[in-house]
Design a protein around this motif. Structure first.
Motif, short mmCIF file in Angstrom:
data_model
loop_
_atom_site.label_atom_id
_atom_site.label_comp_id
_atom_site.label_asym_id
_atom_site.label_seq_id
_atom_site.Cartn_x
_atom_site.Cartn_y
_atom_site.Cartn_z
N HIS A 111 13.64 -5.23 9.36
CA HIS A 111 12.60 -5.47 10.48
C HIS A 111 11.18 -6.12 9.51
N ILE A 112 10.87 -5.39 8.40
CA ILE A 112 9.71 -5.94 7.51
C ILE A 112 10.36 -6.92 6.28
N GLU A 113 11.41 -7.21 6.28
CA GLU A 113 12.10 -8.13 5.31
C GLU A 113 11.64 -7.62 4.08
N CYS A 114 12.09 -6.65 3.62
CA CYS A 114 12.07 -6.16 2.13
C CYS A 114 13.44 -5.61 1.72
N GLY A 115 13.46 -4.95 0.66
CA GLY A 115 14.53 -4.26 -0.18
C GLY A 115 14.91 -2.96 0.41
N ARG A 116 16.15 -2.41 0.30
CA ARG A 116 16.33 -1.16 0.78
C ARG A 116 15.54 0.05 0.19
N GLY A 117 15.31 -0.27 -1.20
CA GLY A 117 14.68 0.58 -2.05
C GLY A 117 13.06 0.67 -1.58
N THR A 118 12.62 -0.30 -1.39
CA THR A 118 11.11 -0.40 -0.69
C THR A 118 11.13 0.31 0.82
N VAL B 121 0.77 -1.11 -0.06
CA VAL B 121 0.02 0.19 -0.05
C VAL B 121 0.77 1.40 0.06
N PHE B 122 1.98 1.29 0.71
CA PHE B 122 2.92 2.22 0.65
C PHE B 122 3.32 2.95 -0.84
N ALA B 123 3.32 2.00 -1.94
CA ALA B 123 3.76 2.22 -3.11
C ALA B 123 2.69 3.07 -3.91
N GLU B 124 1.59 3.03 -3.19
CA GLU B 124 0.51 3.97 -3.84
C GLU B 124 0.17 5.18 -2.98
N LEU B 125 0.37 5.22 -1.65
CA LEU B 125 0.40 5.98 -0.58
C LEU B 125 1.36 7.29 -1.09
N MET B 126 2.30 6.83 -1.98
CA MET B 126 3.23 8.10 -2.22
C MET B 126 2.52 9.33 -3.05
N TYR B 127 1.42 8.85 -3.79
CA TYR B 127 0.72 9.69 -4.52
C TYR B 127 -0.39 10.41 -3.64
N PHE B 128 -0.59 10.03 -2.62
CA PHE B 128 -1.51 10.53 -1.67
C PHE B 128 -1.03 11.18 -0.12
N THR B 129 0.16 11.44 -0.33
CA THR B 129 0.87 12.07 0.84
C THR B 129 0.35 13.64 1.18
N ARG B 130 -0.24 14.17 0.07
CA ARG B 130 -0.98 15.61 0.43
C ARG B 130 -2.14 15.44 0.77
N LEU B 131 -2.81 14.34 0.58
CA LEU B 131 -4.00 13.99 1.09
C LEU B 131 -4.61 13.20 2.40
N PHE B 132 -3.59 12.63 2.70
CA PHE B 132 -3.68 11.47 4.00
C PHE B 132 -2.75 11.97 4.82
#
Length: 222
Positions: free
Chosen positions: A186-193, A99-110
């Motif tokens: 901690h969340i077992e993801c890549g550094r880019g994520t 969901v964070f990949a989509e929230l990047m476009y909503f940071t001015r609204l959320f």
């Protein structure tokens, strides 16, 4: 683009009645209405509906439903009306953290007091046909999508405040302060994520930058 069966199914689930789907409101068409809440179901990028949601939030409570595909069952046909040639589960799996990949476009609204973002984790059937040979590019897809069909819903999650975002990453289990390397482990993801997630958290006000460790920015919950 033609509406998918998946989109139609979700509209029916969220609307109070069939008459409360595809409702005209001023210059906008709303996917569904339930009580005083407007519901927009968006499979594509949230960036495309950002101006619309920003406008609607001035006067209305809005629920943005952003499905994430958990599992996909691929169903192949030779022709649109022909028999099923095969079914298989795709090895790809979605995760709520996407969901964070989509929230990047909503940071001015959320976050916004009138906005709820709901994320159903859905299992879908992806119905495929052979590609149109006349239009197929050399490195294009080897299929044409016929439809997406809802198979089941694994779980549903709501996001209304920055605390919801912090709970999602388990911020209480991170070092204080933390950097993106800590978050990735901690969340077992890549550094880019992890960098993408940190960007969303900072832009929404969930965390503050509070210094550096070498070249790495340090963050703490706001």
């Amino acid at each position: 683009m033609m509406e998918t069966s998946l989109h139609r199914s979700l509209k029916g689930m969220y609307a109070a009645s069939e008459a409360d789907t595809e409702v005209r409101l001023g210059s906008y068409r709303i996917d569904a209405i339930r009580g005083d809440e407007l519901i927009e179901i968006q499979f594509a990028s949230l960036s495309s509906i950002r101006p619309k949601i920003q406008s609607l939030l001035r006067r209305h409570d809005v629920r943005v439903v952003k499905p994430i595909v958990f599992r996909t069952r691929i169903v192949r046909q030779a022709t649109a009306d022909g028999p099923v040639l095969g079914r298989r589960l795709s090895p790809k799996r979605g995760a709520l953290i996407d969901v964070f990949a989509e929230l990047m476009y909503f940071t001015r609204l959320f976050p916004h007091p009138r906005l709820t973002i709901e994320v159903p984790m859905v299992n879908v059937q992806h119905w495929r046909l052979p590609p149109d040979r006349r239009k197929r590019r050399r490195y294009g897809k080897d299929y044409k999508t016929k439809d997406y069909v809802l198979e089941s819903i694994e779980s549903t999650h709501e996001f209304r405040t920055t605390k919801d975002l912090l709970r999602l990453i388990g911020s209480d289990q991170l070092p204080h302060p933390f950097d993106t390397s800590d978050l990735a482990g901690h969340i077992e993801c890549g550094r880019g994520t992890a960098q993408q997630i940190a960007y969303c958290l900072r832009k929404t006000g969930a965390v503050d930058a509070c210094g550096k460790r070498g070249n790495a920015i340090l963050y703490r919950a706001a």
